[in-house]
Design a protein around this motif. Sequence first.
Motif, PDB file in Angstrom:
ATOM      1  N   ILE A 200       0.862  -1.301   0.174  1.00 58.00           N
ATOM      2  CA  ILE A 200      -0.078  -0.132  -0.119  1.00 58.00           C
ATOM      3  C   ILE A 200       1.073   1.172   0.224  1.00 58.00           C
ATOM      4  O   ILE A 200       1.986   1.231   0.355  1.00 58.00           O
ATOM      5  N   SER A 201       0.311   2.238  -0.510  1.00 60.09           N
ATOM      6  CA  SER A 201       1.199   3.488  -0.613  1.00 60.09           C
ATOM      7  C   SER A 201       0.480   4.886  -0.613  1.00 60.09           C
ATOM      8  O   SER A 201      -0.937   4.752  -0.672  1.00 60.09           O
ATOM      9  N   ARG A 202       0.819   5.879  -0.459  1.00 58.79           N
ATOM     10  CA  ARG A 202       0.263   7.052  -0.404  1.00 58.79           C
ATOM     11  C   ARG A 202      -0.499   7.271  -1.761  1.00 58.79           C
ATOM     12  O   ARG A 202      -1.478   7.973  -1.657  1.00 58.79           O
ATOM     13  N   PHE A 238      -4.946  -0.605   7.438  1.00 54.26           N
ATOM     14  CA  PHE A 238      -4.018  -1.530   6.839  1.00 54.26           C
ATOM     15  C   PHE A 238      -2.501  -1.041   6.681  1.00 54.26           C
ATOM     16  O   PHE A 238      -1.435  -1.581   7.027  1.00 54.26           O
ATOM     17  N   ALA A 239      -2.286   0.424   6.406  1.00 55.22           N
ATOM     18  CA  ALA A 239      -0.865   0.941   6.045  1.00 55.22           C
ATOM     19  C   ALA A 239      -0.286   0.949   7.401  1.00 55.22           C
ATOM     20  O   ALA A 239       0.804   0.752   7.644  1.00 55.22           O
ATOM     21  N   PHE A 240      -0.778   1.242   8.673  1.00 57.48           N
ATOM     22  CA  PHE A 240      -0.427   1.413   9.902  1.00 57.48           C
ATOM     23  C   PHE A 240      -0.005  -0.114  10.253  1.00 57.48           C
ATOM     24  O   PHE A 240       1.168  -0.194  10.723  1.00 57.48           O
ATOM     25  N   PHE A 265       8.953   5.759   4.266  1.00 54.51           N
ATOM     26  CA  PHE A 265       7.644   6.497   5.078  1.00 54.51           C
ATOM     27  C   PHE A 265       7.043   5.574   5.794  1.00 54.51           C
ATOM     28  O   PHE A 265       6.346   5.955   6.726  1.00 54.51           O
ATOM     29  N   LEU A 266       6.459   4.558   5.300  1.00 53.21           N
ATOM     30  CA  LEU A 266       5.767   3.498   5.799  1.00 53.21           C
ATOM     31  C   LEU A 266       6.425   2.459   7.084  1.00 53.21           C
ATOM     32  O   LEU A 266       5.974   2.372   8.228  1.00 53.21           O
ATOM     33  N   PHE A 271      13.847   2.336   9.089  1.00 53.43           N
ATOM     34  CA  PHE A 271      14.309   3.121   8.232  1.00 53.43           C
ATOM     35  C   PHE A 271      15.944   3.479   8.026  1.00 53.43           C
ATOM     36  O   PHE A 271      16.610   3.254   7.031  1.00 53.43           O
ATOM     37  N   SER A 272      16.797   2.891   9.157  1.00 52.46           N
ATOM     38  CA  SER A 272      18.302   2.920   8.929  1.00 52.46           C
ATOM     39  C   SER A 272      18.714   1.625   8.136  1.00 52.46           C
ATOM     40  O   SER A 272      19.905   1.337   8.117  1.00 52.46           O
ATOM     41  N   ARG A 273      17.672   0.715   7.914  1.00 54.46           N
ATOM     42  CA  ARG A 273      18.138  -0.710   7.748  1.00 54.46           C
ATOM     43  C   ARG A 273      17.828  -0.889   6.233  1.00 54.46           C
ATOM     44  O   ARG A 273      17.523  -1.945   5.444  1.00 54.46           O
TER      45      ARG A 273
END
Length: 492
Positions: A200-202, A238-240, A265-266, A271-273
């Motif tokens: 899923i995406s923005r 679902f995105a959460f 973003f999701l 993020f760092s990986r």
Amino acid sequence: MSHLSEDLWMVLTAFTVISASIVVAWRLWFRHNRDVSRQVMESMSSTNNSLREKVVAFFHPHCSAGGGGERVLWKAVEALGDMRDDAGLPISVVIYTIDTPHENYKEDILQHVKSRFLIDISQNLPILFVHLNTESHFLDTPRRLTLIMESIGTMRLAWAAIRKVTPDIYIDTTGCAFTYPIVRIFGGCRVAAYVHYPTISRDMLALVWERRRTYNNDVQVATSSLTTYMKLVYYTVFAFLYGAVGSMANLVMVNSSWTYSHISFLWRFAFSRIHVVFPPCDTKSLEYLSLSNRENIVVSIGQFRPEKDHALQIESFAHLLAKYSDIQNIMAVKLVLIGSCRGEEDESRVQQLRELSDRLGIASRVEFVINQPYPVLKEWFGRASVGLHTMWNEHFGIGVVEMMAAGIIVVAHNSGGPKADILTPLNGEKTGFLASTAEEYCEAMFIALCNGPDHEANMRIRFLARESAKRFSDEVFETSFKRTIISSNILR
């Protein structure tokens, strides 16, 4: 009130203790099963190694298909084989598949991989196929609540998979993020992911909000305010959840800067990986195809799935023939749709495309090339002048890169990976065309076809496209994949 609070506290405490006990019990069971799995893989090894075997499992139910995702899978397996041969790492590979087993399954699929992708897996690499064909119904497409129900299906399949063979490292190459808590919390596995596109995406949320009708947002939803808002709530929840389970991965590789933007973003806690590892594209063998003496052929390459929007290709081609019927080069042109079918649903879709061509009066000018080996694909690449790609927000676009490397002038969708990473100017010069509508595709094809395949401007675009495609070669993927795996320390 105090008694109620005490009772509630006791219930919560009991629930926590019972849940933790269940998790611990399963972790212990899977630890034992992992030792058994390791012994099985060590017995398959032809080399003597004092180091403990590391079992790396790929979750790729449709491993025998012939698409770009399967190319990533098999190049990753090949890279692990090289790491075993060159660096002496005690790696063995397990592949979870829903294919039905037969006596020569392993030999047949490795031969298929060699003929389809020109990938030759090291014979020293132990490979075990774990067949989940009796559980394949877990992946059946539900009629309602597709995202949630499909995710639950993948969780059930992953549970069945690791109960049969429990690996040290679990690599998901199909975008099934909801399997991560199953294999990490219960199975105790380290988790890596190669993400081709976000589930899923923005952009998907924006599509629903704007009430645009597409293959995953039908007219009943798009025309109703109530169902639109309900679907927005559903997508948001679902995105959460998707962000929560995705963040459990120890290592995340994504295939493009577009995918990186959405996944980072999701999956914020991972993020760092997250690392960009462009997928492997067969650019080297395609570079030997001549840039000149091309025919008036327009090709496309891709599995016959709804998101590929082959209908737009046929409609654009029909528009081209109708609008420029007086141009000799246009009237001689032919459209060839090359791709693979995974089952009856895809075959039905091909039949619908044939019927569309017939209704538009261009059936004699459209050819379908289905489930053919790679040499046949290369033959068409060497003949074609123009290539079409019509998927909205394509996560990357391996087919686009392959066409560029083959010297084909590509007209790709003005979104996603083709826009962000692939059809970018080289030294300020055009490497292809971007389009969104049938009219835009028509005009781009006309520019590339009207003066003939060997026109100076066309030859320049072919040359630049081929040079640009070298950024996405097999060698670049192998180097990047190995470096990312080793630096992440996931093989510890």
